[in-house]
Design an enzyme around this catalytic site. Structure first.
Site, PDB file in Angstrom:
ATOM      1  N   HIS A 159       0.821  -1.203   0.000  1.00 42.11           N
ATOM      2  CA  HIS A 159       0.000   0.000   0.000  1.00 42.11           C
ATOM      3  C   HIS A 159       0.859   1.257   0.000  1.00 42.11           C
ATOM      4  O   HIS A 159       2.064   1.203   0.251  1.00 42.11           O
ATOM      5  CB  HIS A 159      -0.919   0.020   1.222  1.00 42.11           C
ATOM      6  CG  HIS A 159      -2.100  -0.891   1.106  1.00 42.11           C
ATOM      7  ND1 HIS A 159      -2.011  -2.246   1.321  1.00 42.11           N
ATOM      8  CD2 HIS A 159      -3.405  -0.644   0.783  1.00 42.11           C
ATOM      9  CE1 HIS A 159      -3.205  -2.794   1.147  1.00 42.11           C
ATOM     10  NE2 HIS A 159      -4.063  -1.847   0.817  1.00 42.11           N
ATOM     11  N   LYS A 163      -0.667   4.869   4.634  1.00 42.30           N
ATOM     12  CA  LYS A 163      -1.624   3.960   5.275  1.00 42.30           C
ATOM     13  C   LYS A 163      -1.241   3.784   6.743  1.00 42.30           C
ATOM     14  O   LYS A 163      -0.065   3.621   7.082  1.00 42.30           O
ATOM     15  CB  LYS A 163      -1.644   2.610   4.565  1.00 42.30           C
ATOM     16  CG  LYS A 163      -2.732   1.670   5.074  1.00 42.30           C
ATOM     17  CD  LYS A 163      -2.898   0.469   4.168  1.00 42.30           C
ATOM     18  CE  LYS A 163      -3.958  -0.487   4.683  1.00 42.30           C
ATOM     19  NZ  LYS A 163      -5.282   0.169   4.812  1.00 42.30           N
TER      20      LYS A 163
END
Length: 271
Positions: A159, A163
């Site tokens: 990600h 995040k």
């Protein structure tokens, strides 16, 4: 789904974030959906449409979910905030008779059970989706089926570097589904030694989950199954946040007809 004359009224929390912006755009495109409130930590008092580049929408940003719920009188709250605030936001929504649709992960099993009870007491539906991308949901379903026949598995989730939680909610949901289909099996050499702490990733029922965080990534996951002389790789990539919008729309439509808190978009699909 409600008819043309009765649109679903929606408040979006986290409206100026990357997911929130796409969600507001999606709502404005759908005739049966109507944005009636927008919550963000900054730009209070400004029109949300102007802030995200859509032009005036007639919806003013507020930093108070309570005031947005009171003023907007929504049927649904879409919460795209942070793990630190999502439980309180869901409780506020349920207490106000509003159905929560949540794309934020980080709730414990006990918290989910408690929120499910609150939803049922108010005869409301609620949805938590670790991933709104339909392709990611299919990937998780396929992984669950593969685990019956190839029990040696590892998960690699990747990600963007902003995040907040690791592993991702998608990885944890995938691991949960896999765990239902295989007995606990400790993988790797029994005398394996980590030279660098954490090199083998997080441990779940004998298999490992690895998290990668880098700028340039959006949301990606590989599930690798190994067997004698073979390797099966299941991979899903979200190239941009528009990929999540069909799932958000589905959740908003379905939550109007459900009772209790549903965890996972797969429970709304015929899989």
């Amino acid at each position: 789904m409600r008819g043309k004359m009765n649109p679903i009224h929606i408040v979006v929390a986290g409206a100026t974030g990357r997911m929130g912006r796409e969600t507001v755009k999606m709502i404005t495109r759908e005739k049966h959906l109507k944005l009636t409130g927008a919550v963000a930590r900054s730009r209070k008092g400004e029109d949300v449409g102007t802030v995200i580049g859509l032009g005036e929408l007639g919806v003013t940003l507020t930093d108070s979910l309570e005031s947005a719920l009171e003023a907007g009188q929504p049927h649904v709250l879409i919460d795209l905030t942070t793990p630190e605030t999502v439980k309180r936001h869901m409780e506020l929504a349920i207490d106000a008779g509003v159905r929560p649709v949540v794309g934020t992960t980080g709730l414990t099993e006990e918290e989910i059970k408690d929120l499910d009870r609150k939803c049922r007491e108010r005869d409301l539906g609620g949805i938590i989706a670790p991933n709104f991308a339909v392709g990611a949901v299919l990937m998780m379903a396929f992984a669950s089926k593969a685990a019956k026949y190839l029990p040696d598995v590892e998960i690699i989730e990747m990600h963007h570097d902003q995040k907040l939680d690791a592993p991702s909610g998608t990885a944890m949901k995938t691991a949960e589904l896999i765990s239902r289909e295989r007995e606990e099996k400790k993988q790797g050499h029994p005398e394996e030694k980590e030279i660098l702490d954490g090199a083998r990733g997080g441990y779940r029922q004998g298999f490992r989950i690895h998290s990668v965080r880098l700028p340039g990534l959006v949301a990606h996951q590989e599930v690798l199954f190994g067997g004698p002389g073979q390797l099966l790789t299941l991979r899903h990539d979200s190239m941009n946040r528009e990929s999540f919008m069909p799932g958000v729309k589905l959740a908003v439509e379905e939550v109007m007809n459900r009772t209790g808190l549903i965890y996972g978009l797969e429970n709304l699909m015929e899989l």
